[in-house]
Scaffold this active site. Structure first.
Site, PDB file in Angstrom:
ATOM      1  N   ASN A   1       1.806 -46.916 -15.818  1.00 18.22           N
ATOM      2  CA  ASN A   1       2.162 -48.229 -15.293  1.00 18.22           C
ATOM      3  C   ASN A   1       2.966 -48.143 -14.000  1.00 18.22           C
ATOM      4  OD1 ASN A   1       0.805 -49.458 -17.381  1.00 18.22           O
ATOM      5  ND2 ASN A   1       2.611 -49.739 -18.662  1.00 18.22           N
TER       6      ASN A   1
ATOM      7  N   ARG B   1      -7.517 -53.416 -13.949  1.00 16.54           N
ATOM      8  CA  ARG B   1      -6.456 -54.420 -13.983  1.00 16.54           C
ATOM      9  C   ARG B   1      -5.441 -54.209 -12.852  1.00 16.54           C
ATOM     10  NH1 ARG B   1      -5.796 -59.418 -15.885  1.00 16.54           N
ATOM     11  NH2 ARG B   1      -3.645 -59.951 -15.525  1.00 16.54           N
TER      12      ARG B   1
ATOM     13  N   ASP C   1      -7.948 -54.126 -20.435  1.00 15.20           N
ATOM     14  CA  ASP C   1      -8.003 -54.192 -21.894  1.00 15.20           C
ATOM     15  C   ASP C   1      -8.421 -55.577 -22.383  1.00 15.20           C
ATOM     16  OD1 ASP C   1      -7.165 -51.600 -22.436  1.00 15.20           O
ATOM     17  OD2 ASP C   1      -5.072 -52.132 -22.139  1.00 15.20           O
TER      18      ASP C   1
ATOM     19  N   ASP D   1       3.557 -52.334 -25.344  1.00 19.02           N
ATOM     20  CA  ASP D   1       2.572 -51.252 -25.392  1.00 19.02           C
ATOM     21  C   ASP D   1       2.787 -50.292 -26.560  1.00 19.02           C
ATOM     22  OD1 ASP D   1       1.143 -52.140 -23.268  1.00 19.02           O
ATOM     23  OD2 ASP D   1       2.030 -50.795 -21.797  1.00 19.02           O
TER      24      ASP D   1
ATOM     25  N   MET E   1       3.206 -61.224 -26.768  1.00 12.62           N
ATOM     26  CA  MET E   1       2.615 -61.411 -25.448  1.00 12.62           C
ATOM     27  C   MET E   1       1.100 -61.594 -25.455  1.00 12.62           C
ATOM     28  SD  MET E   1       4.880 -58.868 -23.047  1.00 12.62           S
ATOM     29  CE  MET E   1       3.999 -59.341 -21.562  1.00 12.62           C
TER      30      MET E   1
END
Length: 435
Positions: A23, A97, A121, A320, A342
């Site tokens: 990330n 993404r 995802d 995550d 989320m």
């Protein structure tokens, strides 16, 4: 479609080195577009999502030199803006993404940035409003082509502004920060994300000549500058991978040492696993997880009520790792409620764990209650399909602890976030083969 064959039920042992943070990489790589000078980045993970972004940057005209495994030098002194409106870009940008984060740097430096609706995802809605509302507040004009799902922002010159973000979006904050560093005047971002990876981005930009204050808080103040220069940057270890290895050690009753984890940047991760009854020992900058031969017991709250583990923006617990927590809880003593706030599709992989014999009640799209087996009943091998990166690694951990040989299809999803995972697991004793 790739496949893993996993023979479960074996104890593992040894040391494992976490990869560079996925990330963080997606943010840092986009930031190279902010300068015409050279930027050298170390500890880049060799994973599908990152390699896709590097290819996209190359097609955009960024000069890329591979210095050694995990180390690259980038120079964005001849960007091909025409590529942004090509069919090739629409195809390549849609498959990743993280490609959304090229928009902020391109808008800041060249006055325009485009992106097709990004993929990634299948875990639920991941809206982009925060990104584009921030750009509009900086003075950009927004356009959206509904026919081919193509977004665009344009501005002759961005101007600093005050903004209160509607959500503490990590990628949204990163994108707005990268746009604001070259804007005219002062930008104030309140309710900014403050994850360690976002802090890394801000520190890197400051080394390049940006003026960002409040790093590590949810209130960032950015004084715009005329230009940025080059720099060197080393990425943090991937905290999601570190959490995955803690869970793997517990589920397989293995003794593992996770090397060079950057303890100060792990936040609540060690304590959340301790609440599940897992021993997480700090040894220098390493994590040592001893073999849990007698299992592990979930704590309850002081009043005796069931433990709830929920995700929240940093410094809360990362969403995550909720998939990992859920699979680890299947063999604990006691029960836990996992609350995924989320994303409304992220818990749907639990049906595969139920097929393996786990006791899980899916309360609704956001909550699941897990009743642990305490290793009295071993999970059973089965055939599965990986729906996304984090569910994929959770199913892999379940398979490594299960009795018999499991098959996981669509492992490209796992490869998107975990570097050479089969090789690294075999090095510590796992019986895993890539078909």
């Amino acid at each position: 479609m790739g496949t893993f064959k996993i023979e479960g039920g074996h104890q593992l042992k040894g040391e494992i080195q976490p990869q560079g943070a996925k990330n963080e990489a997606l943010q840092i790589l986009c930031a190279v577009l902010l300068t015409s000078e050279k930027v050298t980045i170390d500890n880049i993970p060799d994973i599908r999502d990152v390699n896709k972004l590097i290819l996209l940057l190359s097609n955009l005209g960024v000069k890329i030199q591979k210095n050694k495994p995990g180390s690259y030098t980038f120079q964005s002194d001849d960007i091909h803006l025409d590529y942004l409106e090509s069919e090739k870009f629409k195809e390549e940008g849609r498959g990743l993404r993280g490609s959304i984060m090229i928009v902020g740097p391109l808008l800041a430096r060249f006055g325009k940035g485009y992106i097709p609706k990004p993929g990634g995802d299948k875990i639920g809605r991941r809206r982009l409003d925060t990104h584009f509302e921030g750009f509009i507040k900086l003075g950009a004009k927004f356009r959206y082509n509904r026919e081919d799902y193509f977004y665009g922002v344009e501005a002759e010159k961005l101007k600093g502004s005050y903004m209160l973000l509607d959500e503490a979006s990590v990628t949204g904050t990163a994108n707005i920060v990268m746009a604001a560093v070259l804007a005219e005047g002062t930008t104030t971002i309140y309710n900014a994300a403050c994850e360690p990876y976002l802090q890394q981005l801000c520190k890197m930009l400051n080394r390049m000549g940006a003026k960002i204050s409040g790093v590590g808080s949810n209130l960032l103040v950015i004084e715009g500058v005329e230009r940025l220069g080059g720099t060197d940057h080393k990425m943090l270890p991937d905290m999601i991978e570190i959490g995955s290895w803690i869970g793997l050690a517990a589920m397989t009753k293995s003794e593992l040492t996770i090397k060079n984890v950057s303890w100060n940047d792990l936040g609540q991760i060690p304590d959340v696993f301790r609440k599940l009854g897992i021993t997480v020992e700090k040894k220098g900058d390493d994590i040592h997880v001893p073999a849990h031969k007698d299992g592990y017991e979930i704590q309850s709250y002081i009043d005796g009520s069931i433990l709830t583990i929920a995700d929240a923006p940093w410094p809360g617990f990362t969403p995550d790792l909720l998939s990992i927590v859920l699979v680890v809880a299947t063999q604990a003593r006691g029960s836990v409620l996992v609350h995924q706030k989320m994303f409304e599709s992220r818990l749907f992989f639990v049906d595969k764990l139920i097929d393996m014999g786990a006791k899980i009640i899916l309360c609704d799209p956001h909550r699941a209650t897990v009743i642990g087996h305490d290793f009295q009943s071993q999970l059973k091998a089965t055939t599965m399909v990986s729906p996304d990166i984090r569910a994929g690694i959770s199913l892999l951990i379940a398979a490594l602890s299960a009795k018999g040989t499991s098959t996981i299809h669509n492992i490209e999803q796992i490869d998107r976030g975990y570097e050479r995972i089969d090789e690294r697991l075999r090095a510590i004793g796992a019986k895993i083969v890539r078909v």
